[in-house]
Design a protein around this motif. Sequence first.
Motif, PDB file in Angstrom:
ATOM      1  N   MET A  90       0.546  -0.970   0.340  1.00  0.00           N
ATOM      2  CA  MET A  90      -0.004  -0.152  -0.135  1.00  0.00           C
ATOM      3  C   MET A  90       0.733   1.343   0.039  1.00  0.00           C
ATOM      4  N   ILE A  91       0.233   2.226  -0.764  1.00  0.00           N
ATOM      5  CA  ILE A  91       0.992   3.213  -0.938  1.00  0.00           C
ATOM      6  C   ILE A  91      -0.054   4.770  -0.131  1.00  0.00           C
ATOM      7  N   LEU A 132      16.086   0.227  -5.491  1.00  0.00           N
ATOM      8  CA  LEU A 132      15.019   1.019  -4.807  1.00  0.00           C
ATOM      9  C   LEU A 132      15.063   2.002  -4.562  1.00  0.00           C
ATOM     10  N   LEU A 133      16.093   3.177  -4.549  1.00  0.00           N
ATOM     11  CA  LEU A 133      15.606   4.858  -4.896  1.00  0.00           C
ATOM     12  C   LEU A 133      16.266   4.949  -6.278  1.00  0.00           C
ATOM     13  N   ILE A 160       6.981   5.185  -2.671  1.00  0.00           N
ATOM     14  CA  ILE A 160       7.037   4.419  -3.501  1.00  0.00           C
ATOM     15  C   ILE A 160       7.532   2.809  -3.568  1.00  0.00           C
ATOM     16  N   ALA A 161       8.983   3.772  -2.693  1.00  0.00           N
ATOM     17  CA  ALA A 161      10.134   2.949  -2.767  1.00  0.00           C
ATOM     18  C   ALA A 161       9.678   1.149  -1.826  1.00  0.00           C
ATOM     19  N   ARG A 162       9.259   2.158  -0.906  1.00  0.00           N
ATOM     20  CA  ARG A 162       8.935   0.894   0.498  1.00  0.00           C
ATOM     21  C   ARG A 162       8.268   0.147  -0.254  1.00  0.00           C
ATOM     22  N   ALA A 163       6.761   0.731  -1.115  1.00  0.00           N
ATOM     23  CA  ALA A 163       6.411  -0.661  -1.413  1.00  0.00           C
ATOM     24  C   ALA A 163       6.570  -1.711  -2.169  1.00  0.00           C
ATOM     25  N   LEU A 191       5.701   8.499 -13.266  1.00  0.00           N
ATOM     26  CA  LEU A 191       6.381   7.396 -12.211  1.00  0.00           C
ATOM     27  C   LEU A 191       5.610   5.812 -11.748  1.00  0.00           C
ATOM     28  N   LEU A 192       4.423   6.093 -11.428  1.00  0.00           N
ATOM     29  CA  LEU A 192       3.658   5.162 -11.463  1.00  0.00           C
ATOM     30  C   LEU A 192       2.993   4.083 -12.743  1.00  0.00           C
ATOM     31  N   LYS A 193       3.400   4.801 -13.576  1.00  0.00           N
ATOM     32  CA  LYS A 193       2.917   4.264 -14.906  1.00  0.00           C
ATOM     33  C   LYS A 193       3.718   3.397 -15.782  1.00  0.00           C
ATOM     34  N   GLU A 194       5.066   3.991 -15.210  1.00  0.00           N
ATOM     35  CA  GLU A 194       6.101   3.810 -16.006  1.00  0.00           C
ATOM     36  C   GLU A 194       6.560   2.156 -15.348  1.00  0.00           C
TER      37      GLU A 194
END
Length: 297
Positions: A90-91, A132-133, A160-163, A191-194
């Motif tokens: 979850m974000i 991830l970063l 987002i990286a944590r998710a 970014l989410l789409k990529e």
Amino acid sequence: MTRDYKLVEAVHLSKVYGNGLRAVDDVNFFIRPGETFGLVGESGSGKTTTGRMIARLLDASSGTIRFDGIDTRASGGKEENLRFRRQVQMIFQDPYASLDPRKKVRDIIAEGIDIHRLASSKNERNEMTSALLRAVGLNPSQGDRYPHEFSGGQRQRVGIARALALNPRFIVCDEPISALDVSIQAQIVNLLKELQEEKGLTYLFIAHDLSMVKYISDHIAVMHRGKIVEAGPAEEVYHHPFHPYTRSLISAIPLPDPAIERGRKRIAYEETEYLGERALREVSPGRFLYCDEQGRA
């Protein structure tokens, strides 16, 4: 895997609190692998409660939630629960409140890695968090900073990286851009789409901004007072809305042309009562409307 395969499915999902408040009322939808399902509505519509039930952060009062064909509400053992947590992340809405201010960003991102023991050494852990970063557009050297040293957009990238740390298949995005400046919102959505295209992710994207939901989503469901009042392909719902509540939401979206915006009228939504019993009905192929048997919403 067939086109009709459902990775996530909510069936007659409801949430009733002790005071009798029905926050979510008989909600039904499904999400196919690799797609984004947008859940949109005003504050208090029940969309965040729905997302939290799907992610098992909140218990449902009734109904069924299936992930990869398995009923997630059925009692499962520790191994099954861990498997679910690795596959579903979850974000959160607030990119500051959701990050522990006492921890460095690298340790925040590595929380899931540590819990599931995915790194065999400190060096491997650092390599994983650095990757991830980079994946979310941050420099690995920033991993040694604290959340307060980042901007709102950067903090959401950390979220987002944590998710992503557990390599999940499905992510619930709970209003991930609502706390950000307008100039940053598009960057996070892109970014989410990529990441979705690169990693084959499936999203439940929750927001109140119908225009942004349309941009990222394959399908949209509009919620009002705990119910889905309209659902269908994103472009069709946005450009040819059936329900008056959906039309009201769309009329509130500001237009970039000041001259047109000044002369545009907002559509006020007023609920109407009919004798016929209303339910979510398929009124045309793939289009669903909360209406009576005569199609009156």
